[in-house]
Design a protein around this motif. Structure first.
Motif, mmCIF file in Angstrom:
data_model
loop_
_atom_site.group_PDB
_atom_site.id
_atom_site.type_symbol
_atom_site.label_atom_id
_atom_site.label_comp_id
_atom_site.label_asym_id
_atom_site.label_seq_id
_atom_site.Cartn_x
_atom_site.Cartn_y
_atom_site.Cartn_z
ATOM 1 N N VAL A 96 63.170 37.787 35.306
ATOM 2 C CA VAL A 96 62.503 36.756 36.092
ATOM 3 C C VAL A 96 61.908 35.737 35.120
ATOM 4 N N THR A 97 62.030 34.438 35.447
ATOM 5 C CA THR A 97 61.464 33.396 34.586
ATOM 6 C C THR A 97 59.948 33.345 34.733
ATOM 7 N N GLU A 98 59.309 32.478 33.932
ATOM 8 C CA GLU A 98 57.861 32.319 34.008
ATOM 9 C C GLU A 98 57.434 31.768 35.362
ATOM 10 N N LYS A 99 58.316 30.991 35.979
ATOM 11 C CA LYS A 99 58.005 30.413 37.288
ATOM 12 C C LYS A 99 58.300 31.367 38.437
ATOM 13 N N GLY A 100 58.924 32.498 38.153
ATOM 14 C CA GLY A 100 59.196 33.480 39.193
ATOM 15 C C GLY A 100 60.620 33.466 39.711
ATOM 16 N N LYS A 101 61.496 32.664 39.112
ATOM 17 C CA LYS A 101 62.887 32.607 39.567
ATOM 18 C C LYS A 101 63.686 33.758 38.968
ATOM 19 N N ILE A 102 64.645 34.256 39.726
ATOM 20 C CA ILE A 102 65.520 35.323 39.248
ATOM 21 C C ILE A 102 66.595 34.702 38.363
ATOM 22 N N LEU A 103 66.763 35.263 37.160
ATOM 23 C CA LEU A 103 67.777 34.753 36.239
ATOM 24 C C LEU A 103 69.168 35.161 36.705
ATOM 25 N N SER A 104 70.142 34.303 36.464
ATOM 26 C CA SER A 104 71.508 34.572 36.907
ATOM 27 C C SER A 104 72.171 35.614 36.016
ATOM 28 N N GLY A 105 73.243 36.176 36.525
ATOM 29 C CA GLY A 105 73.998 37.161 35.759
ATOM 30 C C GLY A 105 74.675 36.564 34.543
ATOM 31 N N ARG A 106 74.989 35.279 34.604
ATOM 32 C CA ARG A 106 75.605 34.622 33.449
ATOM 33 C C ARG A 106 74.622 34.496 32.296
ATOM 34 N N MET A 107 73.355 34.327 32.614
ATOM 35 C CA MET A 107 72.345 34.207 31.559
ATOM 36 C C MET A 107 71.953 35.563 30.990
ATOM 37 N N THR A 108 71.866 36.570 31.853
ATOM 38 C CA THR A 108 71.399 37.878 31.407
ATOM 39 C C THR A 108 72.527 38.788 30.954
ATOM 40 N N GLY A 109 73.750 38.535 31.424
ATOM 41 C CA GLY A 109 74.879 39.360 31.033
ATOM 42 C C GLY A 109 75.101 40.565 31.924
ATOM 43 N N THR A 110 74.396 40.655 33.037
ATOM 44 C CA THR A 110 74.590 41.795 33.928
ATOM 45 C C THR A 110 75.859 41.609 34.753
ATOM 46 N N CYS A 111 76.483 42.722 35.110
ATOM 47 C CA CYS A 111 77.693 42.657 35.932
ATOM 48 C C CYS A 111 77.290 42.353 37.377
ATOM 49 N N ALA A 112 78.262 42.063 38.218
ATOM 50 C CA ALA A 112 77.992 41.644 39.596
ATOM 51 C C ALA A 112 77.313 42.754 40.398
#
Length: 100
Positions: free
Chosen positions: A60-76
């Motif tokens: 989660v970003t500082e503003k509270g948004k969920i980071l995308s899978g492309r940024m974090t590297g998690t699978c679908a």
């Protein structure tokens, strides 16, 4: 004014292919090729739980948004589970919806 051409020397052998502008073709950074991100949940067999706030805060970003899978590297699959866990933690007030 006359221009003097330099004699054409032999070109250096290239270690990689280049595009039309002489830049490295493909996905390259200055330090080398871009590494593919690996899903840490698949690699470490970590279970996603809405009560594990230290794990959820990293996605989660500082503003509270969920980071995308492309940024974090998690699978679908794990991105969907992570999304559900973060939303569940928000609903029971373990995580904030937004940060002022």
């Amino acid at each position: 004014m006359t221009f003097i051409r330099k004699p054409a020397g032999q070109a250096k052998p290239q270690k990689y292919s280049t595009d039309a502008y002489g830049r490295p073709a493909g996905k390259f950074r200055r330090n080398g090729p871009i590494r593919k991100k690996v899903c840490r949940f698949c690699a470490d067999k970590v279970e996603i739980d809405y009560k594990n706030l230290s794990l959820l805060h990293t996605f989660v970003t500082e503003k509270g948004k969920i980071l995308s899978g492309r940024m974090t590297g998690t699978c679908a699959k794990h991105q969907r589970e992570l999304d559900t866990a973060i939303k569940r933690a928000r609903m029971i007030a373990l995580l904030p919806f937004t940060v002022n």
